[in-house]
Scaffold this motif. Structure first.
Motif, PDB file in Angstrom:
ATOM      1  N   ILE A 274       0.789  -1.292  -0.178  1.00  0.00           N
ATOM      2  CA  ILE A 274      -0.248  -0.121  -0.143  1.00  0.00           C
ATOM      3  C   ILE A 274       0.909   1.310  -0.008  1.00  0.00           C
ATOM      4  O   ILE A 274       1.725   1.143   0.640  1.00  0.00           O
ATOM      5  N   GLU A 275       0.444   2.095  -0.623  1.00  0.00           N
ATOM      6  CA  GLU A 275       1.349   3.450  -0.862  1.00  0.00           C
ATOM      7  C   GLU A 275       0.513   4.607  -0.287  1.00  0.00           C
ATOM      8  O   GLU A 275      -0.647   4.822  -0.848  1.00  0.00           O
ATOM      9  N   VAL A 276       1.044   5.280   0.834  1.00  0.00           N
ATOM     10  CA  VAL A 276       0.465   6.612   1.183  1.00  0.00           C
ATOM     11  C   VAL A 276       1.216   7.485   0.785  1.00  0.00           C
ATOM     12  O   VAL A 276       2.418   7.770   0.921  1.00  0.00           O
ATOM     13  N   ARG A 277       0.594   8.754   0.263  1.00  0.00           N
ATOM     14  CA  ARG A 277       1.335   9.845  -0.302  1.00  0.00           C
ATOM     15  C   ARG A 277       0.932  11.090   0.288  1.00  0.00           C
ATOM     16  O   ARG A 277      -0.617  11.332   0.079  1.00  0.00           O
ATOM     17  N   PHE A 278       1.425  12.222   0.789  1.00  0.00           N
ATOM     18  CA  PHE A 278       0.916  13.448   1.147  1.00  0.00           C
ATOM     19  C   PHE A 278       1.815  14.336   0.054  1.00  0.00           C
ATOM     20  O   PHE A 278       3.088  14.120   0.379  1.00  0.00           O
ATOM     21  N   ILE A 279       0.887  15.354  -0.068  1.00  0.00           N
ATOM     22  CA  ILE A 279       1.543  16.251  -1.191  1.00  0.00           C
ATOM     23  C   ILE A 279       1.503  17.939  -0.752  1.00  0.00           C
ATOM     24  O   ILE A 279       0.157  18.300  -0.664  1.00  0.00           O
ATOM     25  N   ASP A 280       2.554  18.546  -0.831  1.00  0.00           N
ATOM     26  CA  ASP A 280       2.324  19.865  -0.179  1.00  0.00           C
ATOM     27  C   ASP A 280       1.925  20.684  -1.349  1.00  0.00           C
ATOM     28  O   ASP A 280       2.364  20.565  -2.539  1.00  0.00           O
ATOM     29  N   LEU A 281       0.884  21.617  -1.108  1.00  0.00           N
ATOM     30  CA  LEU A 281       0.319  22.244  -2.212  1.00  0.00           C
ATOM     31  C   LEU A 281       0.981  23.466  -2.576  1.00  0.00           C
ATOM     32  O   LEU A 281       0.515  24.609  -3.389  1.00  0.00           O
ATOM     33  N   ARG A 282       2.038  24.030  -1.719  1.00  0.00           N
ATOM     34  CA  ARG A 282       2.504  25.363  -1.652  1.00  0.00           C
ATOM     35  C   ARG A 282       3.713  25.302  -3.077  1.00  0.00           C
ATOM     36  O   ARG A 282       4.102  26.449  -3.426  1.00  0.00           O
ATOM     37  N   TYR A 283       4.309  24.457  -3.480  1.00  0.00           N
ATOM     38  CA  TYR A 283       5.430  24.449  -4.096  1.00  0.00           C
ATOM     39  C   TYR A 283       5.210  23.819  -5.661  1.00  0.00           C
ATOM     40  O   TYR A 283       5.947  23.121  -6.191  1.00  0.00           O
ATOM     41  N   ARG A 284       3.825  24.178  -6.163  1.00  0.00           N
ATOM     42  CA  ARG A 284       3.702  23.873  -7.664  1.00  0.00           C
ATOM     43  C   ARG A 284       4.855  24.140  -8.497  1.00  0.00           C
ATOM     44  O   ARG A 284       5.097  25.490  -8.800  1.00  0.00           O
ATOM     45  N   SER A 285       5.321  23.350  -9.500  1.00  0.00           N
ATOM     46  CA  SER A 285       6.347  23.563 -10.306  1.00  0.00           C
ATOM     47  C   SER A 285       6.223  22.880 -11.676  1.00  0.00           C
ATOM     48  O   SER A 285       6.288  21.623 -11.617  1.00  0.00           O
ATOM     49  N   LYS A 286       5.874  23.610 -12.791  1.00  0.00           N
ATOM     50  CA  LYS A 286       5.718  23.027 -13.933  1.00  0.00           C
ATOM     51  C   LYS A 286       4.796  21.735 -13.981  1.00  0.00           C
ATOM     52  O   LYS A 286       5.256  20.602 -14.441  1.00  0.00           O
ATOM     53  N   ASP A 287       3.662  22.160 -13.275  1.00  0.00           N
ATOM     54  CA  ASP A 287       2.521  20.905 -13.485  1.00  0.00           C
ATOM     55  C   ASP A 287       2.939  19.894 -12.484  1.00  0.00           C
ATOM     56  O   ASP A 287       2.245  19.084 -12.490  1.00  0.00           O
ATOM     57  N   TYR A 288       3.960  20.212 -11.732  1.00  0.00           N
ATOM     58  CA  TYR A 288       4.413  18.924 -10.622  1.00  0.00           C
ATOM     59  C   TYR A 288       4.303  19.612  -9.194  1.00  0.00           C
ATOM     60  O   TYR A 288       4.668  20.799  -9.118  1.00  0.00           O
ATOM     61  N   TYR A 289       4.046  18.700  -8.322  1.00  0.00           N
ATOM     62  CA  TYR A 289       4.221  19.158  -6.772  1.00  0.00           C
ATOM     63  C   TYR A 289       5.385  18.554  -6.280  1.00  0.00           C
ATOM     64  O   TYR A 289       5.076  17.174  -5.739  1.00  0.00           O
TER      65      TYR A 289
END
Length: 326
Positions: A274-289
């Motif tokens: 199982i993979e759990v991923r948390f993604i910070d939304l402050r640092y979007r760069s070229k369509d990637y977080y």
């Protein structure tokens, strides 16, 4: 701020120190003070060495205790000790005073970045991040370089650097004003804003936006005070599940959650994990977080591997997680 700007600020403070009659009257004291303010301007960032250990330690501690009130008081002492041996004729009080100022200025300017510092420790562990100046600000750096060059070509250092910092104070005031204008524009577009994070970029009139409303996360940019939304995500609470509880025990995810104020989450199930991923939304760069925390667990909820940090492609992330050969 970045290392180059901290060094430039140290030189500038050394130039201002020539206004001190004790410093101006002794070449040995003046040389020691210049060395002291540069060392003081760099000392709080010695915690960068934590990156050699692992990202979790770095994220949790960078700009933490080393930028705290006790650290600001203590940093000048080892610098003073070393410089007193190298420059035995230097005036120790004035050497300490200007070195202390170098340390204070370092911590003070870091507060204005989006990353911020824990400058209020031990009274509070809250991150103080005013978010008006980028970690590398071209205007501030170039202004310092010009002022230092003027000094090198013969201008008087006192008036030169007083003028420099008068201009920079006005620049900071203008950045606060523009940030407030951006905030007003965001609230006009999204009246139900509950949390708004405005982060500077290296471009004067461009700001990163992470907007939390009652039902959505919106990620965008303000360009000349016009709000442009790139992505919107449903605001789904992190579930109170055994998988999440197990993942939160991981040091990488724990470090991420201690630092990131706005994020979304994903859970993916595969044949063997199982993979759990948390993604910070402050640092979007070229369509990637790029700032993420990922934890992989087996179906008995044992942690297999994990990662947190800045990664700029899915392929590189998979290499970090040992999906692809190094």
């Amino acid at each position: 701020m970045d290392t180059g700007t901290h060094i430039a600020m140290g030189i500038a403070i050394g130039g201002l120190a020539t206004l001190d009659p004790v410093v101006a009257s002794s070449s040995e004291t003046a040389t020691a003070v210049m060395a002291g303010v540069i060392a003081g301007s760099l000392a709080p960032d010695l915690d960068t060495i934590l990156k050699l250990r692992n990202n979790a330690q770095y994220i949790r501690n960078h700009r933490g205790i080393t930028h705290s009130i006790p650290a600001v008081i203590l940093w000048p002492l080892p610098i003073l000790f070393v410089l007193s041996l190298l420059f035995p004729g230097a005036d120790l009080f004035h050497l300490w005073l200007w070195t202390f100022l170098g340390v204070i200025i370092h911590v003070f300017v870091d507060v204005f970045n989006a990353y911020g510092t824990q400058a209020l420790r031990p009274f509070s562990k809250k991150w103080v991040a005013l978010g008006v100046i980028n970690t590398f600000d071209p205007f501030i750096f170039i202004a310092h370089v010009i002022a230092i060059a003027c000094w090198a070509f013969g201008t008087s250092p006192g008036p030169t650097f007083i003028t420099l910092y008068a201009i920079i104070v006005l620049y900071y005031g203008w950045r606060f004003y523009e940030q407030r204008q951006v905030a007003n524009a965001v609230r006009k577009k999204y009246p139900d804003v509950e949390q708004l994070i405005i982060s500077p970029t290296m471009r004067l009139h461009h700001w990163h936006l992470a907007i939390t409303t009652k039902k959505k996360f919106h990620v965008g940019r303000a360009i000349n005070k016009e709000v442009v939304t790139f992505d919107s995500f449903d605001r789904v609470p992190v579930p109170d599940s055994d998988v999440i509880a197990a993942a939160k025990k991981d040091k990488n995810l724990s470090a991420f959650l201690s630092f990131s104020p706005v994020y979304r989450w994903e859970i993916e199930e595969y044949n063997d994990h199982i993979e759990v991923r948390f993604i910070d939304l402050r640092y979007r760069s070229k369509d990637y977080y790029p700032f993420v925390a990922v934890v992989q667990l087996d179906y008995d909820l044992n942690i297999i591997c994990s990662y947190t940090g800045w990664i700029f492609s899915e392929k590189k992330l998979r290499k970090k997680l040992d999906y692809l050969p190094n």
